[in-house]
Design a protein around this motif. Structure first.
Motif, mmCIF file in Angstrom:
data_model
loop_
_atom_site.group_PDB
_atom_site.id
_atom_site.type_symbol
_atom_site.label_atom_id
_atom_site.label_comp_id
_atom_site.label_asym_id
_atom_site.label_seq_id
_atom_site.Cartn_x
_atom_site.Cartn_y
_atom_site.Cartn_z
ATOM 1 N N ARG A 120 -18.370 -36.469 -45.530
ATOM 2 C CA ARG A 120 -19.421 -36.348 -46.540
ATOM 3 C C ARG A 120 -18.980 -36.997 -47.851
ATOM 4 O O ARG A 120 -19.759 -37.692 -48.513
ATOM 5 N N ALA A 121 -17.728 -36.802 -48.202
ATOM 6 C CA ALA A 121 -17.206 -37.411 -49.428
ATOM 7 C C ALA A 121 -17.179 -38.934 -49.305
ATOM 8 O O ALA A 121 -17.510 -39.651 -50.261
ATOM 9 N N ALA A 122 -16.807 -39.435 -48.122
ATOM 10 C CA ALA A 122 -16.777 -40.879 -47.912
ATOM 11 C C ALA A 122 -18.172 -41.477 -47.993
ATOM 12 O O ALA A 122 -18.357 -42.583 -48.522
ATOM 13 N N LEU A 123 -19.148 -40.768 -47.479
ATOM 14 C CA LEU A 123 -20.536 -41.245 -47.565
ATOM 15 C C LEU A 123 -20.993 -41.301 -49.012
ATOM 16 O O LEU A 123 -21.657 -42.260 -49.431
ATOM 17 N N ASP A 124 -20.652 -40.267 -49.792
ATOM 18 C CA ASP A 124 -21.032 -40.260 -51.209
ATOM 19 C C ASP A 124 -20.360 -41.402 -51.962
ATOM 20 O O ASP A 124 -20.993 -42.081 -52.781
ATOM 21 N N GLU A 125 -19.094 -41.636 -51.658
ATOM 22 C CA GLU A 125 -18.359 -42.693 -52.344
ATOM 23 C C GLU A 125 -18.876 -44.080 -51.963
ATOM 24 O O GLU A 125 -18.743 -45.029 -52.743
ATOM 25 N N GLY A 126 -19.450 -44.194 -50.793
ATOM 26 C CA GLY A 126 -19.947 -45.483 -50.332
ATOM 27 C C GLY A 126 -21.370 -45.794 -50.731
ATOM 28 O O GLY A 126 -21.894 -46.860 -50.369
ATOM 29 N N ARG A 127 -22.018 -44.896 -51.484
ATOM 30 C CA ARG A 127 -23.422 -45.100 -51.808
ATOM 31 C C ARG A 127 -23.648 -46.375 -52.604
ATOM 32 O O ARG A 127 -24.600 -47.132 -52.328
ATOM 33 N N GLU A 128 -22.806 -46.657 -53.569
ATOM 34 C CA GLU A 128 -22.978 -47.869 -54.374
ATOM 35 C C GLU A 128 -22.821 -49.122 -53.507
ATOM 36 O O GLU A 128 -23.563 -50.097 -53.659
ATOM 37 N N TRP A 129 -21.856 -49.080 -52.582
ATOM 38 C CA TRP A 129 -21.660 -50.207 -51.675
ATOM 39 C C TRP A 129 -22.897 -50.419 -50.809
ATOM 40 O O TRP A 129 -23.324 -51.559 -50.579
ATOM 41 N N GLU A 130 -23.486 -49.333 -50.334
ATOM 42 C CA GLU A 130 -24.670 -49.434 -49.486
ATOM 43 C C GLU A 130 -25.848 -50.025 -50.251
ATOM 44 O O GLU A 130 -26.588 -50.871 -49.732
ATOM 45 N N ILE A 131 -26.039 -49.588 -51.490
ATOM 46 C CA ILE A 131 -27.150 -50.112 -52.290
ATOM 47 C C ILE A 131 -26.950 -51.600 -52.571
ATOM 48 O O ILE A 131 -27.898 -52.395 -52.528
ATOM 49 N N ASP A 132 -25.698 -51.987 -52.835
ATOM 50 C CA ASP A 132 -25.415 -53.403 -53.067
ATOM 51 C C ASP A 132 -25.713 -54.232 -51.826
ATOM 52 O O ASP A 132 -26.318 -55.312 -51.923
#
Length: 315
Positions: free
Chosen positions: A6-18
């Motif tokens: 869950r923490a990794a998903l939250d941290e990856g949110r900016e990467w996903e939006i980019d």
């Protein structure tokens, strides 16, 4: 593991939006040339996946029962990307697939359709929902699993195709390349506007079948005068096809809905038609097109001829 993921998903949110913004910026309208796979291939490679290209040539697949004609006959068609995890081959494999094509730009946009625009929890851009967010969800999930640092019970295979038409845009070939997987997930946001509240977990199929129905035109009594033939000595393909149409309409049940969508004989008004073509369509919730074809053939062959009062064969 769940907390780390869950923490990794939250941290990856900016990467996903980019990544979503970069995908939206690349035009990829159904059936038209696009460079979107050149954006995605290095992202798959960066995740440690082995990527191969499946070239798309509709001419090689027209005889397949699940082939669908393309919306547009444009070349070159982008390849299907097939990515596999080369590690831990003993784990069962999970297929994750999504499509990269979009609708054309229709009137009504209040902003640039090729620029991702965020408005609170929503993001707007051509194809952002259908289905570029589905593509990003696949890569984001694998990235988060890698970041969480623990192996999962599944080993992913990924298929990213330009569209869903069987054989013409490559998705069928991509899924066939992933044969042997234990399960599959079609990564696609709901198209109801409800977002994660309504995940797309199932869909329906629609198949069309053409049935060639033979008959027999009687020989004319006078040379080169078809109207002189005795129709009682012929077998009308049109009537036989009509009888089969009535039968086919009775095949429907909860999981299959059959409909007659066309009947053509092509004969002159004064001739007994020697052939007819019956067009059937089926809406179905399970199975395959090939399975429906086999069932239809069995049912049609089981339809016996009957004898009319004049001694002629009637169907």
């Amino acid at each position: 593991m769940a907390d780390r993921l869950r923490a990794a998903l939250d941290e990856g949110r900016e990467w996903e939006i980019d990544l979503l913004a970069r995908l939206v910026a690349v035009p990829s309208v159904t059936g038209r040339p696009t460079e979107i796979m050149t954006v995605l291939e290095p992202e798959l490679t960066a995740l440690g996946l082995q990527v191969s290209h499946i070239e798309v040539d509709p001419g090689k697949h027209r005889a397949h029962p699940e082939f669908s004609p393309p919306y547009a006959d444009k070349d070159p068609r982008p390849p299907v990307l097939h990515a596999v995890d080369p590690t831990a081959p003993e784990r069962p494999e999970l297929l994750l697939f999504a499509h990269t094509d979009t609708e054309p730009v229709h009137p009504g946009w209040s902003s640039d359709p090729f620029t991702l625009r965020q408005d609170g929890p929503r993001a707007y851009g051509l194809g952002a929902n259908d289905d570029k967010a589905g593509v990003v969800a696949i890569l984001g999930a694998i990235r988060a699993v890698r970041a969480a640092g623990e192996p999962t019970a599944w080993r992913p295979q990924i298929v990213l195709g330009a569209g869903k038409q069987g054989g013409s845009l490559g998705m069928r070939q991509g899924v066939e390349a992933a044969a042997g997987v234990r399960a599959a997930v079609y990564s696609h946001p709901a198209e109801s506007g409800a977002g994660l509240a309504q995940l797309k977990v199932a869909s329906r199929g629609l198949a069309t079948l053409g049935v060639e129905v033979p008959g027999q035109t009687p020989a004319p009594i006078e040379v080169r005068t078809p109207a002189s033939a005795d129709p009682r000595r012929g077998h009308t393909a049109a009537a036989r096809a009509a009888g089969l149409a009535v039968v086919a309409q009775q095949w429907s049940h909860d999981a299959e809905v059959w409909a007659v969508v066309g009947l053509q004989s092509g004969a002159a008004a004064y001739e007994v038609p020697a052939s007819a073509r019956l067009e059937l369509a089926c809406w179905f919730t399970g199975g395959t097109v090939a399975g429906l074809v086999a069932v239809a053939e069995e049912r049609l062959r089981a339809r016996p001829p009957t004898t009319g009062s004049a001694g002629t064969r009637r169907w």
